[in-house]
Design an enzyme around this catalytic site. Structure first.
Site, PDB file in Angstrom:
ATOM      1  N   CYS A  91      28.133 -29.733  34.895  1.00 46.73           N
ATOM      2  CA  CYS A  91      28.617 -30.908  34.135  1.00 46.73           C
ATOM      3  C   CYS A  91      27.529 -31.563  33.309  1.00 46.73           C
ATOM      4  O   CYS A  91      27.821 -32.409  32.461  1.00 46.73           O
ATOM      5  CB  CYS A  91      29.211 -31.919  35.089  1.00 46.73           C
ATOM      6  SG  CYS A  91      30.598 -31.211  35.956  1.00 46.73           S
ATOM      7  N   HIS A 384      37.411 -35.021  31.609  1.00 43.23           N
ATOM      8  CA  HIS A 384      36.091 -34.415  31.844  1.00 43.23           C
ATOM      9  C   HIS A 384      36.112 -32.909  31.607  1.00 43.23           C
ATOM     10  O   HIS A 384      36.209 -32.130  32.554  1.00 43.23           O
ATOM     11  CB  HIS A 384      35.665 -34.768  33.279  1.00 43.23           C
ATOM     12  CG  HIS A 384      34.413 -34.103  33.743  1.00 43.23           C
ATOM     13  ND1 HIS A 384      33.323 -33.871  32.932  1.00 43.23           N
ATOM     14  CD2 HIS A 384      34.061 -33.617  34.985  1.00 43.23           C
ATOM     15  CE1 HIS A 384      32.377 -33.272  33.630  1.00 43.23           C
ATOM     16  NE2 HIS A 384      32.806 -33.094  34.859  1.00 43.23           N
ATOM     17  N   CYS A 419      25.710 -36.304  37.446  1.00 42.47           N
ATOM     18  CA  CYS A 419      25.634 -35.355  38.556  1.00 42.47           C
ATOM     19  C   CYS A 419      26.239 -34.030  38.087  1.00 42.47           C
ATOM     20  O   CYS A 419      27.003 -34.001  37.121  1.00 42.47           O
ATOM     21  CB  CYS A 419      26.411 -35.876  39.754  1.00 42.47           C
ATOM     22  SG  CYS A 419      28.168 -36.097  39.417  1.00 42.47           S
TER      23      CYS A 419
HETATM   24  C1  CAA Z   1      31.489 -29.638  37.912  1.00 41.54           C
HETATM   25  C2  CAA Z   1      30.238 -30.446  37.930  1.00 41.54           C
HETATM   26  O1  CAA Z   1      29.153 -29.904  37.608  1.00 41.54           O
HETATM   27  C3  CAA Z   1      30.164 -31.911  38.387  1.00 41.54           C
HETATM   28  C4  CAA Z   1      31.424 -32.688  38.374  1.00 41.54           C
HETATM   29  O2  CAA Z   1      31.771 -33.393  37.459  1.00 41.54           O
HETATM   30  S1  CAA Z   1      32.350 -32.528  39.751  1.00 41.54           S
HETATM   31  C5  CAA Z   1      33.968 -32.911  39.229  1.00 41.54           C
HETATM   32  C6  CAA Z   1      34.630 -31.686  38.772  1.00 41.54           C
HETATM   33  N1  CAA Z   1      36.013 -31.944  38.584  1.00 41.54           N
HETATM   34  C7  CAA Z   1      36.912 -31.568  39.472  1.00 41.54           C
HETATM   35  O3  CAA Z   1      36.606 -31.032  40.527  1.00 41.54           O
HETATM   36  C8  CAA Z   1      38.338 -31.844  39.090  1.00 41.54           C
HETATM   37  C9  CAA Z   1      38.990 -32.588  40.173  1.00 41.54           C
HETATM   38  N2  CAA Z   1      40.382 -32.776  39.848  1.00 41.54           N
HETATM   39  C10 CAA Z   1      41.365 -31.936  40.276  1.00 41.54           C
HETATM   40  O4  CAA Z   1      41.111 -30.880  40.864  1.00 41.54           O
HETATM   41  C11 CAA Z   1      42.786 -32.339  40.026  1.00 41.54           C
HETATM   42  O5  CAA Z   1      42.842 -33.181  38.906  1.00 41.54           O
HETATM   43  C12 CAA Z   1      43.393 -33.086  41.268  1.00 41.54           C
HETATM   44  C13 CAA Z   1      43.468 -32.078  42.436  1.00 41.54           C
HETATM   45  C14 CAA Z   1      42.531 -34.280  41.687  1.00 41.54           C
HETATM   46  C15 CAA Z   1      44.770 -33.608  40.916  1.00 41.54           C
HETATM   47  O6  CAA Z   1      45.553 -32.583  40.443  1.00 41.54           O
HETATM   48  P1  CAA Z   1      47.131 -32.771  40.266  1.00 41.54           P
HETATM   49  O7  CAA Z   1      47.757 -33.096  41.555  1.00 41.54           O
HETATM   50  O8  CAA Z   1      47.607 -31.581  39.502  1.00 41.54           O
HETATM   51  O9  CAA Z   1      47.178 -34.074  39.354  1.00 41.54           O
HETATM   52  P2  CAA Z   1      48.369 -34.675  38.557  1.00 41.54           P
HETATM   53  O10 CAA Z   1      49.629 -33.873  38.765  1.00 41.54           O
HETATM   54  O11 CAA Z   1      47.920 -34.919  37.190  1.00 41.54           O
HETATM   55  O12 CAA Z   1      48.514 -36.080  39.240  1.00 41.54           O
HETATM   56  C16 CAA Z   1      49.192 -36.247  40.477  1.00 41.54           C
HETATM   57  C17 CAA Z   1      50.046 -37.484  40.359  1.00 41.54           C
HETATM   58  O13 CAA Z   1      49.176 -38.609  40.223  1.00 41.54           O
HETATM   59  C18 CAA Z   1      49.607 -39.397  39.146  1.00 41.54           C
HETATM   60  N3  CAA Z   1      48.432 -40.076  38.590  1.00 41.54           N
HETATM   61  C19 CAA Z   1      47.252 -39.527  38.269  1.00 41.54           C
HETATM   62  N4  CAA Z   1      46.438 -40.483  37.799  1.00 41.54           N
HETATM   63  C20 CAA Z   1      47.111 -41.637  37.814  1.00 41.54           C
HETATM   64  C21 CAA Z   1      46.801 -42.964  37.434  1.00 41.54           C
HETATM   65  N5  CAA Z   1      45.607 -43.290  36.950  1.00 41.54           N
HETATM   66  N6  CAA Z   1      47.751 -43.910  37.586  1.00 41.54           N
HETATM   67  C22 CAA Z   1      48.968 -43.606  38.068  1.00 41.54           C
HETATM   68  N7  CAA Z   1      49.330 -42.352  38.446  1.00 41.54           N
HETATM   69  C23 CAA Z   1      48.396 -41.382  38.313  1.00 41.54           C
HETATM   70  C24 CAA Z   1      50.211 -38.406  38.180  1.00 41.54           C
HETATM   71  O14 CAA Z   1      51.092 -39.040  37.278  1.00 41.54           O
HETATM   72  C25 CAA Z   1      50.951 -37.492  39.123  1.00 41.54           C
HETATM   73  O15 CAA Z   1      52.166 -38.112  39.485  1.00 41.54           O
HETATM   74  P3  CAA Z   1      53.507 -37.230  39.642  1.00 41.54           P
HETATM   75  O16 CAA Z   1      53.210 -36.279  40.776  1.00 41.54           O
HETATM   76  O17 CAA Z   1      54.528 -38.267  39.961  1.00 41.54           O
HETATM   77  O18 CAA Z   1      53.687 -36.531  38.332  1.00 41.54           O
END
Ligand code: CAA
Length: 432
Positions: A91, A384, A419
């Site tokens: 990242c 991101h 990070c």
């Molecule tokens: C990689 C590096 O070097 C360093 C880094 O940055 S580490 C970070 C790397 N990034 C990651 O690992 C990504 C992490 N994220 C994920 O894996 C996925 O987004 C997750 C598993 C967290 C969620 O996935 P998901 O379940 O498919 O999300 P999604 O379907 O969009 O949302 C689930 C529900 O929450 C709701 N929701 C999400 N955000 C919301 C918000 N802010 N307000 C209200 N509702 C929200 C959605 O509307 C959805 O609702 P429904 O089921 O009713 O449709």
């Protein structure tokens, strides 16, 4: 020895960020990076120009995409005589590319360059499994048809199972989210604090759009004019209802889809130049890249450190080298991989024990004014695309400093902290 020169950040451009499998589902890394580079080329009138170099990269890359920076540079309008290369540091990729391009400018090796990054979670590379890969390579070496037929007879249905990429750590097998769950439990970070930070990320992003902050930073792409993850209608009431996303069994999971970054597609780029080059072209740098520091932590040994805690180590080294305290900043850009990881880092800097025992400091670094953090939105709200976030942060931070200078008549300072997977962290100081 030639004197070290100042590194100017002239400005940046990015395409709006899109949640996985939405508007950019058919766009490749090269398509998106080209659009971001073109945005910089158009904004600064660089068509046909030979730059010192272009450095960019992606975390998830197809094996056919050997050097996406070169391919995108060739399609961006820059002179084909502009060298370009890829970098990958998870990242932190496009903060690191800016440090690399900037260091060459500081040393007088180049006058101007573009740093950037890109990622597509929608076009993630899918590979054949190991057994099939070996069989295909053997088939290619087969000398006769009968030899090849004999080899083909070894093909089994199980060998057709693809190898799908993930963001799991190789040494632990855990995902970023699972690691962050461990961190927030260690630091006793509440679900409410994580949701509050996530809400601020969205609110700050929405306000920045309303105030026109992103007007000259974004280049429309794929029918999108703004980040499609940003929610004007989110609230604490909605966030607290979301279910844990990574710790599904203990009953104590606090990371959710709402307080984690979404999987995202997008690209961003920034133009860096020497003072002389900028003056010659009539550009005033929005900010200066003053210094940078990387760190890494041991997240798998007998006494594992939190996977995403490396910036906690890099920042005190950066501050010491520059004679600054954590409070000597007008703005803080802390990459929100997860709201919980930002809160762990802030808690670490506030902890006298941790600062003494882990960071070897005589006193805690202390608290920061949270109203100055991620003032134009963070990664939770804006999205991101791994490789692009560093350049997104740099371009926004440089613009924010130029607005601050115009408003107050004084220069300001920003701390950037990112990070990255692999227990890595990259941090930097901007002034302007
Ligand atoms: C990689 C590096 O070097 C360093 C880094 O940055 S580490 C970070 C790397 N990034 C990651 O690992 C990504 C992490 N994220 C994920 O894996 C996925 O987004 C997750 C598993 C967290 C969620 O996935 P998901 O379940 O498919 O999300 P999604 O379907 O969009 O949302 C689930 C529900 O929450 C709701 N929701 C999400 N955000 C919301 C918000 N802010 N307000 C209200 N509702 C929200 C959605 O509307 C959805 O609702 P429904 O089921 O009713 O449709």
């Amino acid at each position: 020895m030639k004197p070290v020169r100042r590194i100017g950040i002239l400005g940046g451009a990015r395409i709006p960020f899109a949640r996985q499998n939405t508007q950019y589902v058919d766009a490749s890394n090269i398509d998106m990076l080209t659009a971001a580079l073109k945005g910089v080329v158009d904004r600064f009138g660089l068509n046909g120009e030979r730059l010192g170099e272009v450095a960019a990269g992606a975390v998830l890359k197809h094996s056919r995409d050997a050097n996406i920076s070169r391919e995108a540079a060739l399609s961006s309008g820059l002179s084909p005589q502009t060298p370009a290369y890829d970098v990958q540091q998870a990242c932190a990729t496009s903060l690191q590319t800016a440090v690399l391009v900037g260091s060459k400018i500081a040393l007088g090796q180049i006058e101007v360059g573009i740093a950037g990054g890109v990622d597509s979670a929608s076009d993630a590379p899918i590979a054949v499994n190991e057994k099939l890969r070996k069989l295909i390579l053997a088939l290619n070496r087969g000398k006769t048809t009968s030899e090849r037929v004999r080899m083909l007879m070894q093909l089994r249905p199980s060998m057709l199972k693809p190898s799908i990429p993930n963001v799991n750590e190789r040494r632990t097998g855990l995902s970023m989210g699972e690691h962050c769950e461990q961190m927030v439990k260690q630091w006793k970070i509440s679900r409410e604090a994580q949701d509050a930070l996530a809400l601020a990320s969205h609110r700050n992003g929405v306000r920045a759009y309303e105030q026109g902050f992103y007007d000259d930073l974004l280049v429309p792409f794929g029918g999108l004019k703004r980040d499609n993850n940003l929610r004007a209608d989110t609230s604490m009431e909605k966030l607290v209802k979301l279910k844990p996303a990574f710790d599904l069994t203990s009953g104590h999971g606090t990371l959710t889809a709402g307080n984690s970054t979404p999987l995202t597609d997008g690209a961003a780029a920034v133009l860096l130049a020497s003072e002389a080059w900028a003056a010659d072209r009539g550009h005033s740098p929005q900010a200066w890249l003053v210094d940078a520091e990387s760190a890494a932590v041991d997240f798998f040994g007998p006494k594992p450190e939190g996977l995403l805690m490396a910036p906690a180590y890099a920042v005190p080294r950066l501050l010491a080298r520059n004679g600054l305290t954590l409070q000597d900043f007008d703005f803080y850009e802390i990459h929100e991989a997860f709201a919980g990881q930002v809160l762990c880092t802030l808690a670490a800097w506030e902890s006298a024990d941790y600062c003494r025992n882990a960071l070897g400091l005589g006193a805690p670094l202390g608290t920061i004014d949270r109203t100055r953090m991620n003032v134009n939105g963070g990664s939770v709200g804006l999205g991101h695309p791994f490789g692009a976030t560093g350049a997104r942060i740099l371009a926004s931070a440089a613009k924010q400093l130029s607005l601050h200078r115009a408003k107050t008549g004084t220069s300001g300072r920003t701390l950037i902290s990112m990070c990255a997977a692999g227990g890595l962290g990259v941090t930097a100081i901007l002034e302007g």
